[in-house]
Design an enzyme around this catalytic site. Structure first.
Site, PDB file in Angstrom:
ATOM      1  N   ASP A  65       0.865  -1.242   0.115  1.00 36.26           N
ATOM      2  CA  ASP A  65       0.064  -0.051   0.007  1.00 36.26           C
ATOM      3  C   ASP A  65       0.796   1.157  -0.070  1.00 36.26           C
ATOM      4  OD1 ASP A  65      -2.253   1.778   0.312  1.00 36.26           O
ATOM      5  OD2 ASP A  65      -1.641   1.873   2.496  1.00 36.26           O
ATOM      6  N   GLU A 133      -2.096  -5.132  -3.600  1.00 35.56           N
ATOM      7  CA  GLU A 133      -0.933  -4.479  -2.855  1.00 35.56           C
ATOM      8  C   GLU A 133      -0.165  -5.303  -2.244  1.00 35.56           C
ATOM      9  OE1 GLU A 133      -3.894  -0.386  -1.325  1.00 35.56           O
ATOM     10  OE2 GLU A 133      -3.625  -2.619   0.033  1.00 35.56           O
TER      11      GLU A 133
END
Length: 351
Positions: A65, A133
Site C-alpha cells: 500500500d 497491494e
C-alpha cells in the site's frame, strides 16, 4: 508404486512452475524469490502458521500500500507537471482506491491465484485489491522500487488504465459516503469548522464529516462543495482502512437507537406541573352552568397540549368526540342529546 512416488515428487515442482509462468504474465518478469509471491497470494482465511506466527498477506499488503502510493504519486507528479497539489492527490486516490485495485486484480488474472479457504464471507469484497497491494509489496522486497515502477508503468498504466481519463473523471465522494450511510442507517452531518480567507482574499471553507456523532475527517476548499468533497473522500479512505473507526461509529449508532427505543419518564424531562385531572373534573361537576364546565375542560385540554384555540377552531387531532367526559358533566342527558350538544359546542368554537 514407484511411479506414484515420482508423481508426488513432481507435482509441487509442476505447480511452482505454473505459478512462475502465471506471475510472469502478470508482472512481466520472473521472480527471484518465489516465497514473497506465495505469501502475497495467501489469504488470512487459510489460517496457516509458521513458528507460531500467522502466514498470510496482511503484512505485505501494508507494505505494498505504501509503495503503491509512492509509485503512483511519482508517476502522477511527473505526468501532470502544471497541475496543483489537490488535483494530483485526487488523481492518485482514484488510481489506488480499492475498487480500482479489485478490477486490476480481476483483469490481470491475479484473483485466480489467491489461496483461500474458499469460504470467504460476503462482506469481504476487497480480497483481490488486498492481494494486488501485497503483490506490489512482494515485488519491492524481491526486486526493489524500480521494478515496482516498471510494473505499474508498463503493465498497469500502459495497458489497463488511461491516466488522463482517470484524472479528469469526476467522482462524487460525498454522494458515495451518503449512499453508504443510508445503506447502513448511519446519521451523517457536515459541520462547518472554519470559514476564512486566504492571502489573496478568496474565501476558504473547512468542513468535518460527523457520523453518528463521531468526527471523522476534515476537508478544505475554496467552496463548500470542494471542502465537503475532500472531507468525504478522506472519510471513505479511513472507513476502508480503519475497522476501529467503523466499530466506534456503529457503537454510537447502537447507543442512539437504544435511547430512542427506551420510554422517557417524567423525571427525565424535568418536573412538569400539570393540573390534577380528577380535580378539574370535580370542579367541572361543581359548576352549575354546563357551558362553564365545558369551558373548564377545554382549558385543561388546551393547556396540556400547549395550544390556544381561537373561535371557530376545531381539534383536528381527534376524529371522535370523547363521550365519557360529556357524560360526566351531563349525566341526565340522553345519548342523542349528548351528541347534539357536543356538535353545537364544536361549531360554536367551544371545543
Amino acid at each position: 508404486m514407484l511411479n506414484n512416488l515420482f508423481d508426488r515428487i513432481r507435482l509441487p515442482f509442476r505447480k511452482e512452475k505454473e505459478l512462475f509462468s502465471a506471475l510472469y504474465d502478470i508482472i512481466g518478469f520472473y521472480p527471484k524469490d518465489i516465497r514473497y509471491y506465495k505469501l502475497a497470494l495467501m489469504h488470512k482465511s487459510i489460517m496457516r502458521r509458521e513458528k507460531g506466527k500467522p502466514l498470510n498477506n496482511e503484512r505485505l499488503e501494508f507494505l505494498g500500500d505504501a509503495i503503491l502510493g509512492a509509485v503512483v504519486g511519482d508517476i502522477v507528479y511527473r505526468h501532470f507537471q502544471k497541475r496543483k497539489e489537490g488535483f494530483l492527490t485526487n488523481t492518485r486516490s482514484k488510481i489506488v482506491q480499492r475498487d480500482t485495485l479489485n478490477k486490476l486484480a480481476e483483469e490481470t488474472g491475479l484473483t485466480k491465484l489467491i489461496v483461500s479457504s474458499g469460504h470467504i464471507s460476503s462482506h469481504n469484497n476487497y480480497m483481490g485489491g488486498n492481494a494486488f497491494e501485497a503483490l506490489v509489496g512482494a515485488i519491492y522486497l524481491d526486486r526493489g522500487y524500480d521494478a515496482c515502477m516498471r510494473f505499474i508503468q508498463k503493465r498497469i498504466l500502459k495497458q489497463l488504465i488511461n491516466i488522463d481519463k482517470v484524472a479528469y473523471k469526476e467522482v462524487n465522494f460525498k454522494s458515495k459516503l451518503i449512499e453508504w450511510s443510508q445503506k447502513n442507517k448511519v446519521q451523517i452531518e457536515y459541520e462547518l469548522v472554519k470559514q476564512n480567507k486566504d492571502e489573496t482574499g478568496s474565501p476558504t471553507f473547512q468542513y468535518v464529516v460527523v457520523l453518528e456523532g463521531v468526527k471523522c475527517c476534515t476537508g478544505k476548499g475554496y467552496s463548500k462543495k470542494e471542502s465537503q468533497q475532500e472531507a468525504s473522500q478522506l472519510t471513505l479512505e479511513r472507513l476502508r482502512r480503519e475497522p476501529q473507526l467503523i466499530e466506534s461509529i456503529f457503537a454510537s449508532k447502537s447507543q442512539r437507537t437504544k435511547m430512542e427505543e427506551e420510554p422517557i419518564s417524567v423525571t427525565e424531562l424535568g418536573e412538569i406541573n400539570e393540573p390534577d385531572e380528577s380535580r378539574v373534573i370535580e370542579d367541572a361537576n361543581e359548576t352549575d352552568n354546563p357551558e362553564e364546565s365545558e369551558h373548564l375542560m377545554d382549558s385543561r385540554d388546551s393547556s396540556s397540549s400547549g395550544e390556544t384555540k381561537t373561535s371557530g377552531e376545531t381539534d383536528h387531532h381527534q376524529d371522535d368526540f370523547d363521550l365519557s367526559d360529556i357524560s360526566v358533566k351531563l349525566p341526565q342527558m340522553s345519548k342523542e342529546d349528548i351528541i347534539a350538544a357536543a356538535e353545537t359546542a364544536a361549531f360554536n368554537g367551544e371545543c
